[in-house]
Write an enzyme that holds these catalytic residues in place. Sequence first.
Site, PDB file in Angstrom:
ATOM      1  N   ASP A  38       0.852  -1.189   0.000  1.00 37.54           N
ATOM      2  CA  ASP A  38       0.000   0.000   0.000  1.00 37.54           C
ATOM      3  C   ASP A  38       0.891   1.244   0.000  1.00 37.54           C
ATOM      4  OD1 ASP A  38      -3.211   0.522   0.970  1.00 37.54           O
ATOM      5  OD2 ASP A  38      -1.812   2.209   1.114  1.00 37.54           O
ATOM      6  N   ILE A  39       0.499   2.260  -0.761  1.00 38.03           N
ATOM      7  CA  ILE A  39       1.307   3.473  -0.893  1.00 38.03           C
ATOM      8  C   ILE A  39       1.294   4.295   0.403  1.00 38.03           C
ATOM      9  CG2 ILE A  39      -0.484   5.075  -1.731  1.00 38.03           C
ATOM     10  CD1 ILE A  39       1.537   5.889  -3.941  1.00 38.03           C
ATOM     11  N   VAL A 105     -10.966   2.826  -3.736  1.00 38.05           N
ATOM     12  CA  VAL A 105     -10.585   2.352  -5.072  1.00 38.05           C
ATOM     13  C   VAL A 105     -11.583   1.262  -5.488  1.00 38.05           C
ATOM     14  CG1 VAL A 105      -8.789   1.305  -6.484  1.00 38.05           C
ATOM     15  CG2 VAL A 105      -8.152   2.851  -4.608  1.00 38.05           C
ATOM     16  N   HIS A 109     -10.242  -5.436  -3.502  1.00 36.50           N
ATOM     17  CA  HIS A 109      -8.936  -5.669  -2.883  1.00 36.50           C
ATOM     18  C   HIS A 109      -9.117  -6.066  -1.436  1.00 36.50           C
ATOM     19  CE1 HIS A 109      -9.991  -1.388  -2.572  1.00 36.50           C
ATOM     20  NE2 HIS A 109      -9.395  -1.389  -1.400  1.00 36.50           N
TER      21      HIS A 109
END
Length: 127
Positions: A38-39, A105, A109
Site C-alpha cells: 500500500d502506498i 478504489v 482488494h
Amino acid sequence: MAIDFDTYDDENIFAKILRGELPCTRVREDEHVLAFRDIAPQAPEHVLVIPKGRYIAHDDFHRNASDAEIVAFWRTVAAVCDELGIRDRGHRLIANQGRDGHQVVPHFHVHVLAGHDLGPMLPGSST
Ligand code: 5GP
C-alpha cells in the site's frame, strides 16, 4: 465526485497498476492475482491483494469470478501472510465495500495488515 460502485471504471488506480501505467512495489503475482504494498501503509506491514479481473468489490468478485480466480486469490492472501512471516503474531484482513465501507478504489482488494498490535477492530469497539 461520488464513486460509481455499479460500473467497473477502467481508469481506477488499480486498473492502471495492472496495465503497468502506474508503478507498484510488488510482493507476489500470478496469472490471476497481484499483491503489492500500500502506498500509504497503516501498519508496519500493509499489502493489498487484488484480482487481475475487472471486479468492483467483494460481492462482484465472489458472484462473478471463476472458481480458479477465487481459489488463486485466497491462496495468494495466505501466501502473502506466509511470506511476510505474520502468521504467528497475527494480522488482519480487511475488504472495504461501497460508501459505508469507505471503499476508495473501486477494484476489489483485500488489505493485509500486520506488524504490531492492530488495536480494536473498529474505532470505539472493545475487541
Ligand atoms: P480502500 O479504502 O479502497 O479499501 O483502500 C484503497 C487503498 O489503496 C488505500 O489504503 C490507499 O492507500 C491505497 N492506494 C491508493 N492509491 C494507491 C497507489 O497508487 N498505489 C498503491 N500501492 N496503493 C494505493
